[in-house]
Design an enzyme around this catalytic site. Structure first.
Site, PDB file in Angstrom:
ATOM      1  CG  HIS A 103      45.852  62.445  67.878  1.00 41.84           C
ATOM      2  ND1 HIS A 103      44.761  61.737  67.441  1.00 41.84           N
ATOM      3  CD2 HIS A 103      46.883  62.026  67.113  1.00 41.84           C
ATOM      4  CE1 HIS A 103      45.112  60.929  66.455  1.00 41.84           C
ATOM      5  NE2 HIS A 103      46.403  61.085  66.231  1.00 41.84           N
ATOM      6  CG  HIS A 105      51.291  63.054  65.847  1.00 43.58           C
ATOM      7  ND1 HIS A 105      51.622  61.789  66.267  1.00 43.58           N
ATOM      8  CD2 HIS A 105      50.138  62.934  65.138  1.00 43.58           C
ATOM      9  CE1 HIS A 105      50.704  60.931  65.818  1.00 43.58           C
ATOM     10  NE2 HIS A 105      49.796  61.596  65.130  1.00 43.58           N
TER      11      HIS A 105
HETATM   12  P1  AMP Z   1      47.400  59.022  64.100  1.00 46.31           P
HETATM   13  O1  AMP Z   1      47.983  58.032  63.119  1.00 46.31           O
HETATM   14  O2  AMP Z   1      47.683  60.440  63.746  1.00 46.31           O
HETATM   15  O3  AMP Z   1      45.936  58.741  64.363  1.00 46.31           O
HETATM   16  O4  AMP Z   1      48.217  58.780  65.440  1.00 46.31           O
HETATM   17  C1  AMP Z   1      47.859  57.882  66.419  1.00 46.31           C
HETATM   18  C2  AMP Z   1      49.045  57.797  67.358  1.00 46.31           C
HETATM   19  O5  AMP Z   1      48.602  57.290  68.593  1.00 46.31           O
HETATM   20  C3  AMP Z   1      50.168  56.883  66.883  1.00 46.31           C
HETATM   21  O6  AMP Z   1      51.398  57.632  66.823  1.00 46.31           O
HETATM   22  C4  AMP Z   1      50.225  55.788  67.953  1.00 46.31           C
HETATM   23  O7  AMP Z   1      51.548  55.373  68.226  1.00 46.31           O
HETATM   24  C5  AMP Z   1      49.611  56.480  69.137  1.00 46.31           C
HETATM   25  N1  AMP Z   1      48.925  55.630  70.098  1.00 46.31           N
HETATM   26  C6  AMP Z   1      47.980  54.696  69.848  1.00 46.31           C
HETATM   27  N2  AMP Z   1      47.539  54.144  70.987  1.00 46.31           N
HETATM   28  C7  AMP Z   1      48.222  54.755  71.998  1.00 46.31           C
HETATM   29  C8  AMP Z   1      48.222  54.640  73.409  1.00 46.31           C
HETATM   30  N3  AMP Z   1      47.434  53.755  74.051  1.00 46.31           N
HETATM   31  N4  AMP Z   1      49.039  55.444  74.123  1.00 46.31           N
HETATM   32  C9  AMP Z   1      49.857  56.326  73.501  1.00 46.31           C
HETATM   33  N5  AMP Z   1      49.892  56.486  72.173  1.00 46.31           N
HETATM   34  C10 AMP Z   1      49.106  55.709  71.430  1.00 46.31           C
END
Ligand code: AMP
Ligand code: ZN
Length: 142
Positions: A103, A105
């Site tokens: 993903h 950000h």
């Molecule tokens: P990373 O640390 O780069 O793997 O980012 C994961 C991101 O996913 C974090 O910013 C979380 O807040 C976000 N996240 C986790 N679960 C969900 C969800 N169900 N819906 C939206 N965002 C999520």
């Protein structure tokens, strides 16, 4: 056909099995709002197919994802009034990745907002830099 990992929450969100606040969707990607936003409007670009991180993404998918990040950033500045935006992408637990489905950000940055996505510049020397550059050049050819 997009490959799926049955245990992956982002596969379920990207595929629409779990509802999300969706900003954009096409055949390859879904863009959603992050549930724990770093700032107002923090969004995530998710491929619909399961890829654990950037190392598994094809060149066309990389192009499409990054292009989408730029369009999203422009929309954030126009619609949310941010002054800039960060594009952040974590690969591996050591780099802060917590969900192992690729993903991007896209994080709006507002005037006077908190400091984030920064580091203290380290030190190095030219011999070390040369050795690193050579090793990486060789690695890229593999
Ligand atoms: P990373 O640390 O780069 O793997 O980012 C994961 C991101 O996913 C974090 O910013 C979380 O807040 C976000 N996240 C986790 N679960 C969900 C969800 N169900 N819906 C939206 N965002 C999520
Ligand atoms: Zn997945």
């Amino acid at each position: 056909m997009n490959r799926k990992d049955e245990t992956c929450i982002f596969c379920k969100i990207a595929g629409g099995e779990i509802p999300s606040e969706t900003v954009y969707e096409d055949e390859d990607f879904r863009v959603i709002l992050d549930l724990g936003p770093a700032s107002r409007g923090h969004a995530l670009i998710l491929p619909k197919g399961h890829r654990k991180d950037l190392t598994e993404l094809s060149e066309p998918m990389c192009g499409k994802a990054f292009f989408l990040a730029g369009r999203l950033g422009r929309a954030m500045m126009k619609e949310l009034g941010c002054a800039g935006f960060n594009v952040v992408q974590n690969n591996g637990a050591a780099a802060g990745q917590t969900v192992f489905h690729f993903h991007i950000h896209v994080i709006p940055r507002y005037e006077g907002g908190p400091e984030m996505v920064s580091w203290k510049p380290g030190e190095t020397d030219s011999a070390e830099q040369r050795e690193i550059a050579e090793r990486l050049s060789e690695g890229l050819l593999l």
